[in-house]
Design a protein around this motif. Sequence first.
Motif, PDB file in Angstrom:
ATOM      1  N   GLY A   1      13.272  14.940  11.523  1.00 44.41           N
ATOM      2  CA  GLY A   1      14.515  15.647  11.725  1.00 44.41           C
ATOM      3  C   GLY A   1      14.913  16.702  10.476  1.00 44.41           C
ATOM      4  N   GLN A   2      14.223  16.473   9.439  1.00 44.30           N
ATOM      5  CA  GLN A   2      14.631  17.285   8.501  1.00 44.30           C
ATOM      6  C   GLN A   2      13.968  18.726   8.435  1.00 44.30           C
ATOM      7  N   LEU A   3      12.768  18.863   9.111  1.00 44.85           N
ATOM      8  CA  LEU A   3      11.869  20.224   9.119  1.00 44.85           C
ATOM      9  C   LEU A   3      11.904  21.028  10.413  1.00 44.85           C
ATOM     10  N   LYS A   4      11.484  22.136  10.155  1.00 46.72           N
ATOM     11  CA  LYS A   4      11.047  22.756  11.635  1.00 46.72           C
ATOM     12  C   LYS A   4       9.936  22.287  12.024  1.00 46.72           C
ATOM     13  N   PRO A   5       9.647  22.394  13.497  1.00 49.00           N
ATOM     14  CA  PRO A   5       8.469  21.694  14.048  1.00 49.00           C
ATOM     15  C   PRO A   5       7.181  22.358  13.497  1.00 49.00           C
ATOM     16  N   TRP A   6       7.168  23.499  13.443  1.00 49.99           N
ATOM     17  CA  TRP A   6       5.778  24.265  12.916  1.00 49.99           C
ATOM     18  C   TRP A   6       5.485  23.924  11.465  1.00 49.99           C
ATOM     19  N   VAL A   7       6.449  23.620  10.740  1.00 52.79           N
ATOM     20  CA  VAL A   7       6.327  22.901   9.322  1.00 52.79           C
ATOM     21  C   VAL A   7       5.894  21.772   9.193  1.00 52.79           C
ATOM     22  N   TYR A   8       6.728  20.778  10.168  1.00 53.56           N
ATOM     23  CA  TYR A   8       6.427  19.320  10.350  1.00 53.56           C
ATOM     24  C   TYR A   8       5.172  18.823  10.732  1.00 53.56           C
ATOM     25  N   MET A   9       4.602  19.430  11.673  1.00 52.79           N
ATOM     26  CA  MET A   9       3.344  19.368  12.678  1.00 52.79           C
ATOM     27  C   MET A   9       2.163  19.081  11.540  1.00 52.79           C
TER      28      MET A   9
ATOM     29  N   ILE B   1      10.715  16.618   1.024  1.00 56.43           N
ATOM     30  CA  ILE B   1       9.838  15.509   0.909  1.00 56.43           C
ATOM     31  C   ILE B   1      10.333  14.636  -0.125  1.00 56.43           C
ATOM     32  N   ALA B   2      10.567  15.307  -1.437  1.00 51.02           N
ATOM     33  CA  ALA B   2      10.882  14.497  -2.502  1.00 51.02           C
ATOM     34  C   ALA B   2      12.447  13.822  -2.320  1.00 51.02           C
ATOM     35  N   ARG B   3      13.269  14.320  -1.669  1.00 49.84           N
ATOM     36  CA  ARG B   3      14.584  13.836  -1.584  1.00 49.84           C
ATOM     37  C   ARG B   3      14.619  12.402  -0.426  1.00 49.84           C
ATOM     38  N   MET B   4      13.710  12.760   0.559  1.00 46.57           N
ATOM     39  CA  MET B   4      13.672  11.809   1.621  1.00 46.57           C
ATOM     40  C   MET B   4      13.008  10.533   1.127  1.00 46.57           C
ATOM     41  N   ALA B   5      11.818  10.953   0.095  1.00 50.10           N
ATOM     42  CA  ALA B   5      10.950  10.015  -0.379  1.00 50.10           C
ATOM     43  C   ALA B   5      11.784   8.876  -1.272  1.00 50.10           C
ATOM     44  N   SER B   6      12.811   9.629  -2.242  1.00 48.31           N
ATOM     45  CA  SER B   6      13.603   8.998  -2.939  1.00 48.31           C
ATOM     46  C   SER B   6      14.601   7.773  -2.246  1.00 48.31           C
ATOM     47  N   VAL B   7      15.124   8.434  -1.161  1.00 48.55           N
ATOM     48  CA  VAL B   7      15.875   7.719  -0.434  1.00 48.55           C
ATOM     49  C   VAL B   7      14.957   6.486   0.179  1.00 48.55           C
ATOM     50  N   LYS B   8      13.996   6.777   0.616  1.00 50.27           N
ATOM     51  CA  LYS B   8      13.220   5.418   1.217  1.00 50.27           C
ATOM     52  C   LYS B   8      12.715   4.526  -0.011  1.00 50.27           C
TER      53      LYS B   8
ATOM     54  N   SER C   1       0.847  -1.176  -0.146  1.00 48.31           N
ATOM     55  CA  SER C   1       0.060   0.163   0.064  1.00 48.31           C
ATOM     56  C   SER C   1       0.875   1.248   0.148  1.00 48.31           C
ATOM     57  N   SER C   2       0.576   2.210  -0.895  1.00 47.01           N
ATOM     58  CA  SER C   2       1.151   3.422  -0.992  1.00 47.01           C
ATOM     59  C   SER C   2       0.915   4.127   0.367  1.00 47.01           C
ATOM     60  N   ASP C   3      -0.154   4.097   0.890  1.00 47.52           N
ATOM     61  CA  ASP C   3      -0.572   4.870   2.170  1.00 47.52           C
ATOM     62  C   ASP C   3       0.409   4.371   3.176  1.00 47.52           C
ATOM     63  N   LEU C   4       0.992   3.240   3.371  1.00 48.85           N
ATOM     64  CA  LEU C   4       1.667   2.717   4.153  1.00 48.85           C
ATOM     65  C   LEU C   4       3.117   3.350   4.052  1.00 48.85           C
ATOM     66  N   PHE C   5       3.431   3.664   2.537  1.00 51.33           N
ATOM     67  CA  PHE C   5       4.730   4.336   2.374  1.00 51.33           C
ATOM     68  C   PHE C   5       4.745   5.895   2.797  1.00 51.33           C
ATOM     69  N   TRP C   6       3.580   6.633   2.897  1.00 49.98           N
ATOM     70  CA  TRP C   6       3.502   7.926   3.439  1.00 49.98           C
ATOM     71  C   TRP C   6       3.776   7.929   5.043  1.00 49.98           C
ATOM     72  N   LYS C   7       2.974   6.878   5.818  1.00 52.46           N
ATOM     73  CA  LYS C   7       3.276   6.995   7.096  1.00 52.46           C
ATOM     74  C   LYS C   7       4.615   6.429   7.499  1.00 52.46           C
ATOM     75  N   GLY C   8       5.309   5.750   6.573  1.00 55.49           N
ATOM     76  CA  GLY C   8       6.586   5.361   6.996  1.00 55.49           C
ATOM     77  C   GLY C   8       7.467   6.510   6.719  1.00 55.49           C
ATOM     78  N   LEU C   9       7.068   7.332   5.945  1.00 55.07           N
ATOM     79  CA  LEU C   9       7.886   8.509   5.495  1.00 55.07           C
ATOM     80  C   LEU C   9       7.955   9.602   6.378  1.00 55.07           C
ATOM     81  N   LEU C  10       6.868   9.729   7.215  1.00 52.09           N
ATOM     82  CA  LEU C  10       6.639  10.671   8.337  1.00 52.09           C
ATOM     83  C   LEU C  10       7.951  10.992   9.171  1.00 52.09           C
ATOM     84  N   PRO C  11       8.310   9.781   9.897  1.00 46.51           N
ATOM     85  CA  PRO C  11       9.280   9.817  10.669  1.00 46.51           C
ATOM     86  C   PRO C  11      10.704  10.244  10.092  1.00 46.51           C
ATOM     87  N   THR C  12      10.870  10.198   9.041  1.00 44.05           N
ATOM     88  CA  THR C  12      12.319  10.696   8.664  1.00 44.05           C
ATOM     89  C   THR C  12      12.171  11.873   8.164  1.00 44.05           C
ATOM     90  N   LEU C  13      11.050  12.471   8.044  1.00 46.01           N
ATOM     91  CA  LEU C  13      11.005  13.929   7.657  1.00 46.01           C
ATOM     92  C   LEU C  13      11.176  14.709   8.957  1.00 46.01           C
TER      93      LEU C  13
END
Length: 562
Positions: free
Chosen positions: A465-473, A512-519, A451-463
């Motif tokens: 540390g890359q984003l500011k809190p008010w951008v990540y929330m 987001i695209a960079r971290m998704a490519s790594v994953k 499922s591609s939805d599970l890909f998004w849920k797994g991607l969120l934890p990797t983001l």
Amino acid sequence: MYQALYRKWRPQKFEDVVGQSHITETLKTQVASGRLSHAYLFTGTRGTGKTTCAKILAKAVNCLNPNHGDPCNECTACRGIDDGSILDVVELDAASNNGVDQVRALRDEAVYSPAAVRKRVYIVDEVHMLTVAAFNALLKILEEPPEHLMFILATTELHKVPATILSRCQRFSFQRITPPDIQGRLSQVAAAEGIDLTEDGAALLARLADGALRDGLSLLDQCAAAGGRIDRDAVLDALGLAGNLRTAHLMNHIRRGSTAEALEEFSQLYAAGKGIPGLLSELSGLVRDLLIRKTAPQGGAGLMAGGYDEETLSTLGKTLTPQRLIQMLRLLQDTQAALRTSASQRTDAELCLIRLCDPSLDTSAEGLSARIAQLEAALAGGVSFPAPSAAQPVSQPAPVQPAPAADPPPWDDPTPLRAVPKPQPRPEPVHQPAAVPEAPRQQAAAVPVGSSDLFWKGLLPTLKGQLKPWVYMPLTDSASVSGRLENDTLVIYAADQFAYSTVNKPDLLQVIARMASVKAGRTVQAVVKKGTPGAGSAVSAPQSDPFDQLLETGRALGAEIK
């Protein structure tokens, strides 16, 4: 030595004063015609030009070559007044010279003729700070001054000036400067100083200035110190106002009734060092702006506090009625007043947020009015009640289930409401056994393998540390933002305009695209679409509003009574 912008760009002529033409034109005419008063009183809020006009008037009445009421700023009198070498023009601060002895000394020396110019001018700033005895000592000379004497009094609190003083002065009321006038002046100063100020950055600074041009120039000075291009995001970062965006996210959770998300957002703000009184004050200011925008859409722009852009206010206020906003504002104000004597400010703030998210918990008259207004708005909008579905027929009794450990809220379990009419015979639920396993089979078939939805849920934890809190929330709010990996494209779905404008940022999509490519192990692009995924997605639907369920239950009751 560097000089602050508001000092460097202080107007030197009446025509340079911004937003006070009703005063400057009168003063110019008086100077040109020689019909000058012996005492003036300038009133108005901070940063509107009171002291500036007082200094220009002092130069104009003593200028050797006046130009249609304006000082020339080139003669010896004008230059001497500017650099302070002419002692016949005296500027006093009544906050530090408010005693009767200082006023008596001023009165005694004021009778002497000026030494270098035509008129001796006393500029008394913050005159409301004088004591009663000092005002009394000033009365006589203010009423019958010598021919060579002029008083210019300035105050921000007119109600503290005695009536005996008011009646002896010509009073000029300075208005708050409008945001367009401040924006134009800031753009002019930025162009002259070589500051790269964008239009949206100037507009935000003008709103934050709150009608005071001096405040706007000070804010521009602070932003320019950081260097680079000054746009809206740079202003928010330089002034430390990025927290306003998180306050807007908190308000969005309140608007949607998402109590858990609101408490989580509040907890993170509290952990980040946000003061509870300050946070509630920001929420109160935001609700005030929404209420003014809702009740006075045409003429209320000048009343806005200026901390939020038009798009954010439009999205947040779209589903809120004036009664609901009044209820929220009253609850916030009551909580703020109670914080001074509170044993636990955090607990009181959390209780306030819970009541804000769920109006049914607010038993006040404002809370009841808000709920009635929401119900009336739904009925006025032509709410249509759908026919009973096959999966949940209204005419069939609910299957007997073991009693739960805790009774659910009445709006989550409409069965007791349906049992109010007199029981009637019910046909056998022939189709019900087939309907129960139907939904799981369809849902399982809609989710593809991997499922591609599970890909998004797994991607969120990797983001994180890359984003500011008010951008990540905002990305973690599954009710507003979701994602699906479709081939080599990560499609991010934004449920509403507020979420769309928050996520649709080039820098954010690049991360987001960079971290998704790594994953994913291959090149993945990131795009944003407004709306929600199709029926085949595994994204859960947001919780239905309790009032909508109440309306559906009422329709079912009406069908049974008929």
